[in-house]
Write an enzyme that holds these catalytic residues in place. Structure first.
Site, PDB file in Angstrom:
ATOM      1  N   GLN A 154      -0.675   1.488  -7.386  1.00 32.96           N
ATOM      2  CA  GLN A 154       0.677   1.008  -7.666  1.00 32.96           C
ATOM      3  C   GLN A 154       0.935   0.724  -9.141  1.00 32.96           C
ATOM      4  O   GLN A 154       2.094   0.620  -9.536  1.00 32.96           O
ATOM      5  CB  GLN A 154       0.959  -0.243  -6.834  1.00 32.96           C
ATOM      6  CG  GLN A 154       0.920   0.039  -5.340  1.00 32.96           C
ATOM      7  CD  GLN A 154       1.139  -1.217  -4.520  1.00 32.96           C
ATOM      8  OE1 GLN A 154       0.200  -1.933  -4.221  1.00 32.96           O
ATOM      9  NE2 GLN A 154       2.376  -1.473  -4.142  1.00 32.96           N
TER      10      GLN A 154
ATOM     11  N   HIS B 146       2.338  14.585  -4.174  1.00 30.75           N
ATOM     12  CA  HIS B 146       2.459  15.911  -4.788  1.00 30.75           C
ATOM     13  C   HIS B 146       2.781  16.973  -3.739  1.00 30.75           C
ATOM     14  O   HIS B 146       3.530  17.911  -4.006  1.00 30.75           O
ATOM     15  CB  HIS B 146       1.157  16.276  -5.523  1.00 30.75           C
ATOM     16  CG  HIS B 146       0.864  15.354  -6.666  1.00 30.75           C
ATOM     17  ND1 HIS B 146      -0.388  15.221  -7.225  1.00 30.75           N
ATOM     18  CD2 HIS B 146       1.670  14.505  -7.350  1.00 30.75           C
ATOM     19  CE1 HIS B 146      -0.332  14.319  -8.210  1.00 30.75           C
ATOM     20  NE2 HIS B 146       0.907  13.878  -8.299  1.00 30.75           N
TER      21      HIS B 146
ATOM     22  N   ARG C  29      -5.783 -10.730  -9.147  1.00 29.87           N
ATOM     23  CA  ARG C  29      -6.288  -9.893  -8.053  1.00 29.87           C
ATOM     24  C   ARG C  29      -5.832  -8.455  -8.312  1.00 29.87           C
ATOM     25  O   ARG C  29      -4.630  -8.192  -8.404  1.00 29.87           O
ATOM     26  CB  ARG C  29      -5.732 -10.395  -6.710  1.00 29.87           C
ATOM     27  CG  ARG C  29      -6.122  -9.523  -5.560  1.00 29.87           C
ATOM     28  CD  ARG C  29      -5.686 -10.029  -4.175  1.00 29.87           C
ATOM     29  NE  ARG C  29      -6.006  -8.973  -3.237  1.00 29.87           N
ATOM     30  CZ  ARG C  29      -5.154  -8.422  -2.382  1.00 29.87           C
ATOM     31  NH1 ARG C  29      -3.944  -8.884  -2.232  1.00 29.87           N
ATOM     32  NH2 ARG C  29      -5.545  -7.409  -1.629  1.00 29.87           N
TER      33      ARG C  29
ATOM     34  N   HIS D 140      -7.725  -0.727  -1.547  1.00 28.97           N
ATOM     35  CA  HIS D 140      -6.305  -1.026  -1.384  1.00 28.97           C
ATOM     36  C   HIS D 140      -5.557   0.290  -1.163  1.00 28.97           C
ATOM     37  O   HIS D 140      -4.735   0.703  -1.981  1.00 28.97           O
ATOM     38  CB  HIS D 140      -5.765  -1.798  -2.591  1.00 28.97           C
ATOM     39  CG  HIS D 140      -4.497  -2.561  -2.316  1.00 28.97           C
ATOM     40  ND1 HIS D 140      -4.368  -3.906  -2.551  1.00 28.97           N
ATOM     41  CD2 HIS D 140      -3.298  -2.159  -1.817  1.00 28.97           C
ATOM     42  CE1 HIS D 140      -3.135  -4.312  -2.208  1.00 28.97           C
ATOM     43  NE2 HIS D 140      -2.472  -3.251  -1.765  1.00 28.97           N
TER      44      HIS D 140
ATOM     45  N   GLU E  83      -5.293  -5.573   3.885  1.00 32.98           N
ATOM     46  CA  GLU E  83      -4.406  -5.369   5.031  1.00 32.98           C
ATOM     47  C   GLU E  83      -4.862  -4.244   5.961  1.00 32.98           C
ATOM     48  O   GLU E  83      -4.168  -3.221   6.109  1.00 32.98           O
ATOM     49  CB  GLU E  83      -2.970  -5.106   4.555  1.00 32.98           C
ATOM     50  CG  GLU E  83      -2.359  -6.287   3.833  1.00 32.98           C
ATOM     51  CD  GLU E  83      -0.861  -6.098   3.509  1.00 32.98           C
ATOM     52  OE1 GLU E  83      -0.319  -5.027   3.813  1.00 32.98           O
ATOM     53  OE2 GLU E  83      -0.267  -7.039   2.966  1.00 32.98           O
TER      54      GLU E  83
ATOM     55  N   ASN F 110      -2.042 -12.379   3.490  1.00 29.79           N
ATOM     56  CA  ASN F 110      -0.871 -11.762   2.881  1.00 29.79           C
ATOM     57  C   ASN F 110       0.321 -12.074   3.767  1.00 29.79           C
ATOM     58  O   ASN F 110       0.374 -11.661   4.924  1.00 29.79           O
ATOM     59  CB  ASN F 110      -1.040 -10.239   2.784  1.00 29.79           C
ATOM     60  CG  ASN F 110      -2.071  -9.820   1.753  1.00 29.79           C
ATOM     61  OD1 ASN F 110      -2.770 -10.666   1.181  1.00 29.79           O
ATOM     62  ND2 ASN F 110      -2.178  -8.536   1.519  1.00 29.79           N
TER      63      ASN F 110
ATOM     64  N   TYR G 216       4.717 -12.518   3.790  1.00 31.64           N
ATOM     65  CA  TYR G 216       6.005 -12.384   3.107  1.00 31.64           C
ATOM     66  C   TYR G 216       7.162 -12.957   3.914  1.00 31.64           C
ATOM     67  O   TYR G 216       8.030 -13.612   3.366  1.00 31.64           O
ATOM     68  CB  TYR G 216       6.303 -10.897   2.825  1.00 31.64           C
ATOM     69  CG  TYR G 216       5.386 -10.290   1.805  1.00 31.64           C
ATOM     70  CD1 TYR G 216       5.747 -10.251   0.461  1.00 31.64           C
ATOM     71  CD2 TYR G 216       4.152  -9.754   2.170  1.00 31.64           C
ATOM     72  CE1 TYR G 216       4.916  -9.696  -0.491  1.00 31.64           C
ATOM     73  CE2 TYR G 216       3.309  -9.199   1.226  1.00 31.64           C
ATOM     74  CZ  TYR G 216       3.686  -9.172  -0.106  1.00 31.64           C
ATOM     75  OH  TYR G 216       2.858  -8.639  -1.044  1.00 31.64           O
TER      76      TYR G 216
ATOM     77  N   GLU H 289      -1.456 -12.587  -1.052  1.00 30.64           N
ATOM     78  CA  GLU H 289      -0.206 -11.942  -1.461  1.00 30.64           C
ATOM     79  C   GLU H 289       0.957 -12.724  -0.883  1.00 30.64           C
ATOM     80  O   GLU H 289       0.916 -13.143   0.275  1.00 30.64           O
ATOM     81  CB  GLU H 289      -0.067 -10.500  -0.929  1.00 30.64           C
ATOM     82  CG  GLU H 289      -0.852  -9.471  -1.664  1.00 30.64           C
ATOM     83  CD  GLU H 289      -0.636  -8.058  -1.109  1.00 30.64           C
ATOM     84  OE1 GLU H 289       0.450  -7.765  -0.565  1.00 30.64           O
ATOM     85  OE2 GLU H 289      -1.570  -7.258  -1.226  1.00 30.64           O
TER      86      GLU H 289
HETATM   87  C1  LIG Z   1      -3.938  17.962  -0.526  1.00 27.86           C
HETATM   88  O1  LIG Z   1      -5.185  18.029   0.155  1.00 27.86           O
HETATM   89  C2  LIG Z   1      -5.386  19.254   0.837  1.00 27.86           C
HETATM   90  C3  LIG Z   1      -6.687  19.135   1.580  1.00 27.86           C
HETATM   91  O2  LIG Z   1      -7.735  18.944   0.668  1.00 27.86           O
HETATM   92  C4  LIG Z   1      -5.406  20.393  -0.154  1.00 27.86           C
HETATM   93  O3  LIG Z   1      -5.551  21.626   0.531  1.00 27.86           O
HETATM   94  C5  LIG Z   1      -4.111  20.398  -0.922  1.00 27.86           C
HETATM   95  O4  LIG Z   1      -4.175  21.383  -1.928  1.00 27.86           O
HETATM   96  C6  LIG Z   1      -3.883  19.052  -1.561  1.00 27.86           C
HETATM   97  N1  LIG Z   1      -2.572  19.068  -2.177  1.00 27.86           N
HETATM   98  C7  LIG Z   1      -2.367  18.718  -3.435  1.00 27.86           C
HETATM   99  C8  LIG Z   1      -0.966  18.845  -3.944  1.00 27.86           C
HETATM  100  O5  LIG Z   1      -3.257  18.321  -4.172  1.00 27.86           O
END
Ligand SMILES: *[C@@H]1O[C@H](CO)[C@@H](O)[C@H](O)[C@H]1NC(C)=O
Ligand SMILES: *[C@@H]1O[C@H](CO)[C@@H](O)[C@H](O)[C@H]1NC(C)=O
Ligand SMILES: *[C@@H]1O[C@H](CO)[C@@H](O)[C@H](O)[C@H]1NC(C)=O
Ligand SMILES: *[C@@H]1O[C@H](CO)[C@@H](O)[C@H](O)[C@H]1NC(C)=O
Length: 500
Positions: free
Chosen positions: A46, A66, A104, A149, A194, A334, A336, A405
């Site tokens: 985070q 991603h 923490r 975490h 958690e 924790n 809230y 928390e």
């Molecule tokens: C996410 O993990 C999968 C399994 O390892 C992999 O095939 C994939 O490329 C990964 N995606 C990214 C964007 O890193």
């Protein structure tokens, strides 16, 4: 001045349910007792950023943000976050400015072990946390380190993550390395943050890895089981190899804290069941031994009704029960918010398959008069935190408790103007003082969530829990103390002056 600040009452000794006796400190209507710890918290994914810096491996949050950018509000991700990987000295300076005695933070597993396993250690990752710890200690701030975490290395998710029983010893190895490396400097440890919420990344898409979606009702309990075993293994290892470091360990427990909607027997029972099937799921095995009886009975009964011949809640062996029981030196809470619960079935899900949530068998609601944070779930219910702490001291024989928390979120539209957060802290603190002065609970500290505005999981940067504002439009991630940080600074300072 003494008599104005502190109303002395005859020293009472209370005993909660025949457990350890507590000496009630003299009542203060404004302050916590001497030695009470004030801290602030963050977590690695985070705040750190540096998602692929200096040899760090990818974790499940790197992967999902991603792979599926829309998983998070505004397609936000933690690639840079508050850039604490590069700016940790600014964070420590803020902690010192506000007067916090504890910080923490969590270690990123894949920063230290890019593949999750100890055969490949990333020196830069080791050094980063060593530098952070040294910076804290140089300013007299105690580190409390969370070992896990929520940022599992992707390579471990690829073998099933927390569903795979192998994770138990893999986690133990990681914890061993962390204790060995930092243990002479770190005296406070949270093994797993958690565990209840970790189960919501499996069989549900609330959090990464958002995997095994069709297995809900089963997979949460497998994951929960492995989390408890992993925690216990780390705890026993510490006792065996590192007890001379004299650290204190716990988990940071959470769940759904509720009060009965009406005073009917059914609703009172519903609130108790909500406690046992969320908080009790993890804290009962640790503080009493095994799952709560009510949890075992209910899931077994539901499983039978579904035509299964074994419970969806996999049992522990006696050895496992014994290993987990007693594996905490304090209770990390924790907390809230609070909800009302009533007996009944949640109609909002059209999925006929059970889940850990539907197994509770309650409907939740809130009082429309309760103030709310930026998150709709975050209702300001100060009396709830007192009831929760009281429940812990009754249920688990008056353990030492630290609020690991607690905090309030805004939406950032008012920059550093946050009277609502001050109100939240003031009212929650008042209730917490009651747990000490009136209820006789062993509450030892309060750790604010969070030091900074940080990546708030699926809400990205739209929900801001910080005492300190972070400008996410500025590449310097400029930090500015909010009014609540100044309020807290004065509040902590008052204690320091008074108890000197
Ligand atoms: C996410 O993990 C999968 C399994 O390892 C992999 O095939 C994939 O490329 C990964 N995606 C990214 C964007 O890193
Ligand atoms: C119940 O157990 C029996 C005996 O172990 C097994 O043959 C059967 O397939 C099981 N039924 C279900 C629904 O799992
Ligand atoms: C960045 O600036 C824009 C325009 O001023 C604003 O709408 C947005 O909320 C800001 N984003 C963050 C994360 O502060
Ligand atoms: C970031 O900080 C540096 C050093 O203080 C400063 O020179 C630079 O102008 C800042 N950048 C922005 C975008 O504010």
């Amino acid at each position: 001045m003494d008599s104005q600040f502190i109303a002395l009452v005859a020293t009472l000794v209370v005993s909660v349910h025949g457990c350890r006796k507590t000496e009630l400190p003299p009542i203060s209507h404004t302050m916590f007792p001497e030695g009470f710890i004030f801290g602030a918290a963050t977590a690695a994914y985070q705040v750190e950023g540096g998602w692929n810096a200096d040899g760090k491996g990818p974790n499940i949050w790197d992967n999902i943000t991603h792979e599926r950018p829309s998983f998070v509000a505004n397609n936000n991700n933690g690639d840079v976050a508050a850039d604490s990987y590069h700016r940790y000295k600014e964070d420590v300076q803020l902690l010192e400015n506000i007067g916090f005695q504890m910080y923490r933070f969590s270690v990123s597993w894949a920063r230290i072990l890019p593949n999750g396993r100890i055969n490949n250690v990333n020196k830069a990752g080791i050094d980063y946390y060593m530098n952070l710890i040294d910076e804290l200690l140089a300013k007299g701030i105690q580190p409390m380190v969370t070992i896990y975490h929520w940022d599992l290395p992707q390579d471990l998710e690829n073998i099933g993550g927390w569903t795979n029983p192998e994770i138990v010893t893999i986690f133990e190895d990681f914890a061993d390395l962390v204790f060995r490396t930092y243990g002479d400097k770190v005296k406070w440890w949270i093994t797993i943050n958690e565990p209840y919420m970790v189960t919501k990344g499996y069989g549900a898409d609330s959090f990464a890895p958002a995997a095994y979606l069709d297995l809900h009702g089963i997979v949460e309990y497998q994951v929960g089981r492995n989390l408890l075993l992993a925690h216990a293994k780390a705890y026993r290892l510490y006792q065996k190899k590192y007890s001379q470091q004299k650290g204190k360990l716990s988990m940071a427990f959470t769940g759904i804290f509720s009060i009965p909607k009406t005073d009917s027997q059914e609703d009172i029972a519903a609130a108790e069941r909500t406690y046992q099937l969320t908080f009790g799921w993890f804290s009962h095995p640790v503080f009493v031994g095994d799952y709560p009886q009510e949890m075992k009975n209910r899931i077994e009964q539901l499983s039978r009704q579904e035509g299964r011949n074994t419970s969806r809640l996999p049992p522990f062996t006696q050895d496992e029960i014994d290993e987990i029981r007693g594996s905490a030196d304090f209770y990390g809470l924790n907390h809230y918010s609070t909800v009302f619960v009533a007996e009944g079935t949640d109609q909002s899900s059209s999925d006929p398959k059970p889940s850990a949530m539907s197994d509770i068998g309650v409907t939740t609601s809130v009082d429309p008069r309760w103030p709310t944070g930026a998150s709709v779930w975050l209702k300001v219910v100060p009396q709830g935190i007192r009831l929760n702490v009281k429940k812990i001291c009754e249920e688990y024989c008056n353990p030492d408790i630290i609020i690991t928390e607690n905090g309030y979120d805004d939406d950032g539209s008012k920059f550093t103007d946050d009277p609502e957060r001050i109100y939240y802290l003031e009212t929650y603190y008042a209730e917490l003082r009651q747990t000490i002065y009136t209820d006789g609970c062993n509450l030892k500290g309060h750790i604010s969530w969070s030091l900074l505005d940080i990546f708030e999981w699926r809400d990205g940067y739209t929900k801001r829990f910080g005492l300190v504002h972070v400008d996410y439009n500025n590449s310097n991630r400029t930090r500015t103390m909010k009014k609540s940080a100044y309020w807290l600074k004065n509040y902590i300072e008052m204690h320091k002056i008074y108890y000197k």
